[in-house]
Design an enzyme around this catalytic site. Structure first.
Site, PDB file in Angstrom:
ATOM      1  NE  ARG A  82      -2.425  -4.110   8.928  1.00 43.44           N
ATOM      2  CZ  ARG A  82      -2.807  -2.798   8.566  1.00 43.44           C
ATOM      3  NH1 ARG A  82      -3.110  -2.516   9.559  1.00 43.44           N
ATOM      4  NH2 ARG A  82      -2.642  -2.513   7.696  1.00 43.44           N
TER       5      ARG A  82
ATOM      6  CG  ASP B 275      -3.542  -3.111  -0.941  1.00 36.57           C
ATOM      7  OD1 ASP B 275      -4.676  -3.570  -1.787  1.00 36.57           O
ATOM      8  OD2 ASP B 275      -3.978  -3.362  -0.384  1.00 36.57           O
TER       9      ASP B 275
ATOM     10  CG  HIS C  96     -10.130  -4.539  -2.157  1.00 34.60           C
ATOM     11  ND1 HIS C  96      -8.933  -3.773  -1.824  1.00 34.60           N
ATOM     12  CD2 HIS C  96      -9.815  -4.991  -3.118  1.00 34.60           C
ATOM     13  CE1 HIS C  96      -7.986  -3.912  -2.653  1.00 34.60           C
ATOM     14  NE2 HIS C  96      -8.553  -4.240  -3.662  1.00 34.60           N
ATOM     15  N   GLY C  97     -11.133  -6.410   1.945  1.00 36.30           N
ATOM     16  CA  GLY C  97     -11.185  -6.663   2.965  1.00 36.30           C
ATOM     17  C   GLY C  97     -12.235  -8.092   3.369  1.00 36.30           C
TER      18      GLY C  97
ATOM     19  CB  SER D  54      -1.163   0.194   1.137  1.00 41.51           C
ATOM     20  OG  SER D  54      -0.153   0.429   2.407  1.00 41.51           O
TER      21      SER D  54
END
Ligand code: G3H
Ligand code: 13P
Ligand code: ZN
Length: 309
Positions: free
Chosen positions: A260, A82, A211-212, A50
């Site tokens: 993460r 991204d 996405h997500g 990103s």
């Protein structure tokens, strides 16, 4: 194997009905864990960066580390921008050797999204790079592109067809109910597979992107919270729904939050259980192992991209 574009991996994914994981990278441990897992599972993989990852890690470092991963593995790896916020960022990545970029102009009105996307497509294609674009907006904040409303705005299948015709983009991210981060659904998880189906009817040969799409793995959230984190009530997209998305024609599934969580869970666990440890290799090594396990689970049990390299 050299860095590849997503063209061939997407063609195979559409023909054989599986999805390819696109994992966000920010440092060496992520890159090694993701590519070690993909290599072990013999899966194609997309490493995505990103604008904030570039700001954090710096572009030359990310590129050199990805090159090292490519040199030491034997699978197709694509390097993708991204949520590219503008033409300049896309151009910088294309000129630096990325094989794929996303231009995210989805917060703009339709015609403006078309105009910005087309500008990126023209430049990228002249350099042999492929482009992902987005139509419809996901709830929350998309990287550095802010979305004004809290409600997911689903993609309109008619518009999706017009958008792809007008822009010539190579793949399309659509909004069917997912959102970024660790809080995706207030009540039950729900994806609009009816919209996905209509989009695929209109665009049978366009790879579709979700996405997500982290599942916000409960075991990892618990490990974080049991070791002092404060992430209550986190909720993601269940694995079965993601598996169904792959079977129904989604070619690329984006995962950042789960990795993460994997890293944070292990670092917190080591700090909590072994307060005497201060060698970063001890906790970063544990974090890298957990990220690898998480990616292996996605590849083998959810995306079904193992042995598709
Ligand atoms: O979709 C956004 C990704 O999760 C990247 O997030 O801008 O914090 O790197 P980031
Ligand atoms: P998650 O926040 O669900 O991991 O989504 C990541 C993403 O879409 C990156 O573009
Ligand atoms: Zn995203």
């Amino acid at each position: 194997m050299a860095l590849v574009t997503t063209k061939e991996m997407f063609e195979k994914s559409m023909k054989e009905k599986f999805a390819i994981g696109a994992f966000n990278i920010n440092n060496m441990e992520f890159i090694q864990a993701i590519t070690d897992a993909a290599n072990e599972a013999k899966s194609p993989v997309i490493l995505q960066v990103s604008a904030s990852a570039i700001k954090y890690a710096r572009l030359p470092y990310l590129i050199k580390m990805v090159e090292a991963a490519v040199e030491t593995t034997d699978i197709p790896i694509a390097l993708h921008l991204d949520h590219g916020p503008d033409f300049e960022t896309c151009k910088m990545c294309i000129d630096s050797g990325f094989t794929s970029v996303m231009i995210d102009a989805s917060s703009h009105p339709f015609e403006e999204n078309v105009r910005i996307t087309k500008e990126v497509v023209d430049y990228a294609h002249s350099k042999g790079v492929v482009v992902e674009a987005e139509l419809g907006t996901l709830a929350g904040v998309e990287d550095e592109v802010s979305v004004e409303s809290d409600d997911a705005k689903y993609t309109n299948p008619e518009q999706a067809y017009e958008f792809v015709q007008k822009t010539g983009c190579d793949s399309l991210a659509i909004a069917i109910g997912t959102s970024h981060g660790a809080y995706k659904f207030k009540g039950d998880a729900k994806l609009r597979f009816d919209i996905l189906e209509k989009v695929k009817e209109k665009l049978p040969n366009t790879p579709i992107v979700l996405h997500g799409a982290s599942s916000v793995i409960p075991k990892l959230v618990d490990m974080c919270n049991d070791n002092g984190a404060n992430i209550p009530g986190a909720k993601g997209c269940p694995d079965e729904m993601l598996k169904e998305a792959g079977l129904r024609g989604v070619s690329k599934i984006n995962v950042d939050t789960d990795l993460r969580l994997a890293m944070t869970a292990q670092i917190r666990r080591v700090f909590n259980e072994k307060p005497e440890v201060f060698d970063p290799r001890k906790y970063l090594g544990a974090a890298r192992d957990e990220i690898k396990e998480t990616v292996l689970h996605k590849i083998n049990d959810v995306f079904c991209s193992g042995n598709k390299a």
